[in-house]
Design an enzyme around this catalytic site. Structure first.
Site, PDB file in Angstrom:
ATOM      1  N   CYS A 244      -7.665   1.542   3.982  1.00  0.00           N
ATOM      2  CA  CYS A 244      -6.485   2.173   3.371  1.00  0.00           C
ATOM      3  C   CYS A 244      -5.508   1.057   3.012  1.00  0.00           C
ATOM      4  O   CYS A 244      -4.417   0.945   3.575  1.00  0.00           O
ATOM      5  CB  CYS A 244      -5.841   3.161   4.334  1.00  0.00           C
ATOM      6  N   ALA A 245      -5.904   0.226   2.065  1.00  0.00           N
ATOM      7  CA  ALA A 245      -5.220  -1.052   1.835  1.00  0.00           C
ATOM      8  C   ALA A 245      -3.861  -0.934   1.176  1.00  0.00           C
ATOM      9  O   ALA A 245      -3.029  -1.822   1.320  1.00  0.00           O
ATOM     10  CB  ALA A 245      -6.121  -1.960   0.991  1.00  0.00           C
ATOM     11  N   GLY A 248      -1.818  -3.977  -0.259  1.00  0.00           N
ATOM     12  CA  GLY A 248      -2.460  -5.177   0.249  1.00  0.00           C
ATOM     13  C   GLY A 248      -1.721  -6.015   1.263  1.00  0.00           C
ATOM     14  O   GLY A 248      -2.105  -7.156   1.501  1.00  0.00           O
ATOM     15  N   GLY A 249      -0.701  -5.486   1.926  1.00  0.00           N
ATOM     16  CA  GLY A 249       0.038  -6.278   2.908  1.00  0.00           C
ATOM     17  C   GLY A 249      -0.836  -6.807   4.029  1.00  0.00           C
ATOM     18  O   GLY A 249      -0.815  -7.999   4.350  1.00  0.00           O
ATOM     19  N   LYS A 250      -1.621  -5.925   4.640  1.00  0.00           N
ATOM     20  CA  LYS A 250      -2.496  -6.360   5.739  1.00  0.00           C
ATOM     21  C   LYS A 250      -3.722  -7.094   5.198  1.00  0.00           C
ATOM     22  O   LYS A 250      -4.274  -7.963   5.879  1.00  0.00           O
ATOM     23  CB  LYS A 250      -2.887  -5.165   6.600  1.00  0.00           C
ATOM     24  N   ASP A 268      -8.597   1.885  -1.590  1.00  0.00           N
ATOM     25  CA  ASP A 268      -7.514   2.862  -1.545  1.00  0.00           C
ATOM     26  C   ASP A 268      -7.858   3.984  -2.522  1.00  0.00           C
ATOM     27  O   ASP A 268      -8.708   3.812  -3.399  1.00  0.00           O
ATOM     28  CB  ASP A 268      -6.166   2.238  -1.906  1.00  0.00           C
ATOM     29  N   ASP A 314      -5.644   1.685   8.313  1.00  0.00           N
ATOM     30  CA  ASP A 314      -4.190   1.874   8.414  1.00  0.00           C
ATOM     31  C   ASP A 314      -3.899   3.246   7.818  1.00  0.00           C
ATOM     32  O   ASP A 314      -3.595   3.382   6.644  1.00  0.00           O
ATOM     33  CB  ASP A 314      -3.480   0.755   7.643  1.00  0.00           C
ATOM     34  N   CYS A 367       1.846   3.781  11.451  1.00  0.00           N
ATOM     35  CA  CYS A 367       3.246   3.423  11.690  1.00  0.00           C
ATOM     36  C   CYS A 367       3.970   4.657  12.224  1.00  0.00           C
ATOM     37  O   CYS A 367       5.086   4.973  11.829  1.00  0.00           O
ATOM     38  CB  CYS A 367       3.918   2.876  10.422  1.00  0.00           C
TER      39      CYS A 367
END
Length: 432
Positions: A244-245, A248-250, A268, A314, A367
């Site tokens: 679940c990109a 693209g932060g992670k 995604d 994520d 989160c």
């Protein structure tokens, strides 16, 4: 802008947010200011500051207004916030004012309601607990289940503005070099306490306009999010899936840990989010990432079953851990939304698990601060999938206190990060 015009703009922005209750407040604000380019940077900060203060105090302000015969309209919420900010009534009446760029004079009844608030404290013992803590009534029991006696401290921390966290890009720099580069731009950062790659700045800072950001030395990423990436424990040469990109932060953090070696697939369901990752990947100098759009009936996953060393999930969630940044989010998620999210999260975990090779690991992250989305989902997943079991991350990039944990929960009060949850699930090796 005059104080009168700033107040009028604040009320207009609140009205725009009220008219789009399912749209994030920051997205509404971005559109609002984009359509009013004549509003300068200082005025934008002043307007946003008042509006975000109102959102953090939304239920308390509304309660006070209703107790005194008023309504929680944008203009009255703004007036009430200014009264609790100790603005004298004479000044308040004058900045409402009349004329083309004004909010309109206060009526006698409006003045009477605001006058009744003078000298009061924003928090009151007579308030229902959910009102005082600024949470929906239905959500309070779930938060009490998560935090117990620590709830008041955690809610207080979530009402504070968030810090601005950066992750250095070790493909291009070191933490010391990045700090010096930021300092040359007048941006004074400190090392974060938990993430070995993190830097922290206080308040809103123009990081994206700085040379270190444009050159790919730093990325904006909360310290908690950095630790979620660290939980994956990836190494150079691995085959990794960011399921679940998003933008693209992670993915960027994983590529950095892998030293641009091996292969990452960023998936995604949103083409817009995946396209948004392209510029970030290029700026960071990352070239071991492939992007893939997940679509209905896609055979991609079936062809790659049991082929990844690491799968990071994520998952979409309630976002309760991000309330410091998105105070409006606490009232946008309903009980029905949460129930739908729980079903979606379980389905995503099951689909992603099929892509983990024997001996490989799935990292489930949210989160969220809610047990139902976090440990509850993990427990149910393990019960459905006995070939997976919880294991300690063991990642050397994590602080020693977290390395031997199979599940971590980060909170604003205890850890000074956004709220994050991550669990490491390993697929058992197949027996001969």
């Amino acid at each position: 802008m005059t104080p009168t015009a700033r107040l009028a703009a604040s009320i207009d922005l609140l009205a725009a947010m009220e008219a789009a209750p399912r749209k994030p407040a920051d997205a509404v604000a971005n559109s609002f200011f984009r359509e009013r380019r004549y509003i300068g940077g200082g005025d934008r900060r002043a307007i946003s500051g008042l509006v975000w203060d109102i959102m953090r105090n939304w239920r308390k302000l509304g309660w006070w207004l209703e107790q005194n015969g008023g309504t929680a309209s944008p203009r009255m919420l703004a007036g009430a916030q200014l009264v609790f900010d100790r603005t004298p009534m004479e000044k308040l009446a004058s900045i409402y004012g009349g004329g083309r760029f004004a909010a309109g004079l206060l009526s006698e009844s409006e003045q009477a309601v605001l006058n009744a608030l003078i000298g009061r404290e924003l928090e009151c013992a007579d308030m229902p607990r959910a009102v005082r803590l600024e949470v929906p009534d239905w959500l309070l029991p779930r938060l009490e289940e998560t935090f117990g006696t620590d709830l008041e401290a955690e809610i207080k921390a979530m009402a504070e503005p968030a810090s601005l966290d950066l992750r250095i890009n070790m493909l291009r720099t070191t933490r010391s070099e990045a700090m010096h580069a930021l300092a040359r731009e007048g941006l004074h950062a400190e090392e974060t306490k938990l993430s070995p790659w993190g830097l922290r700045l206080e308040g809103r800072q123009p990081v994206t306009a700085s040379k270190p950001f444009r050159d790919g030395l730093v990325e904006i990423q909360d310290e908690g999010s950095q630790l979620v990436a660290a939980m994956a424990g990836v190494d150079p040469g691995m085959r990794v899936l960011d399921y679940c990109a998003g933008a693209g932060g992670k993915t960027l953090a994983l590529a950095m840990m892998m030293e641009n070696k091996g292969h990452i697939v960023a998936c995604d369901v949103s083409v817009v989010r995946l396209e948004g990752a392209v510029k970030r990947l290029r700026r960071a100098g990352v070239h071991n990432v492939e992007r893939h759009l997940l679509t209905e009936g896609d055979k991609w996953a079936k062809r790659r079953a049991a082929s990844f060393d690491r799968v990071l999930v994520d998952a979409p969630c309630s976002g309760t851990g991000t309330w410091r940044r998105n105070p409006d989010a606490r009232f946008r998620t309903t009980q029905v939304d949460l129930e739908e999210l729980l079903v979606k999260q379980a389905a995503i975990m099951d689909r992603a698990a099929a892509l983990v090779k024997p001996g490989g690991r799935m990292i489930y992250a949210t989160c969220s601060l809610l047990k139902a989305e976090n440990a509850g989902q993990v427990e149910q997943f393990v019960a459905r999938n006995p070939d997976f079991h919880l294991v300690a991350s063991g990642s050397p990039t994590l602080p020693e206190s977290l390395r031997e944990m199979s599940m971590i929960s980060l909170t604003p009060a205890r850890d000074e990060t956004d709220g994050f949850f991550a669990a490491v699930l390993e697929r058992r090796e197949q027996k001969d």
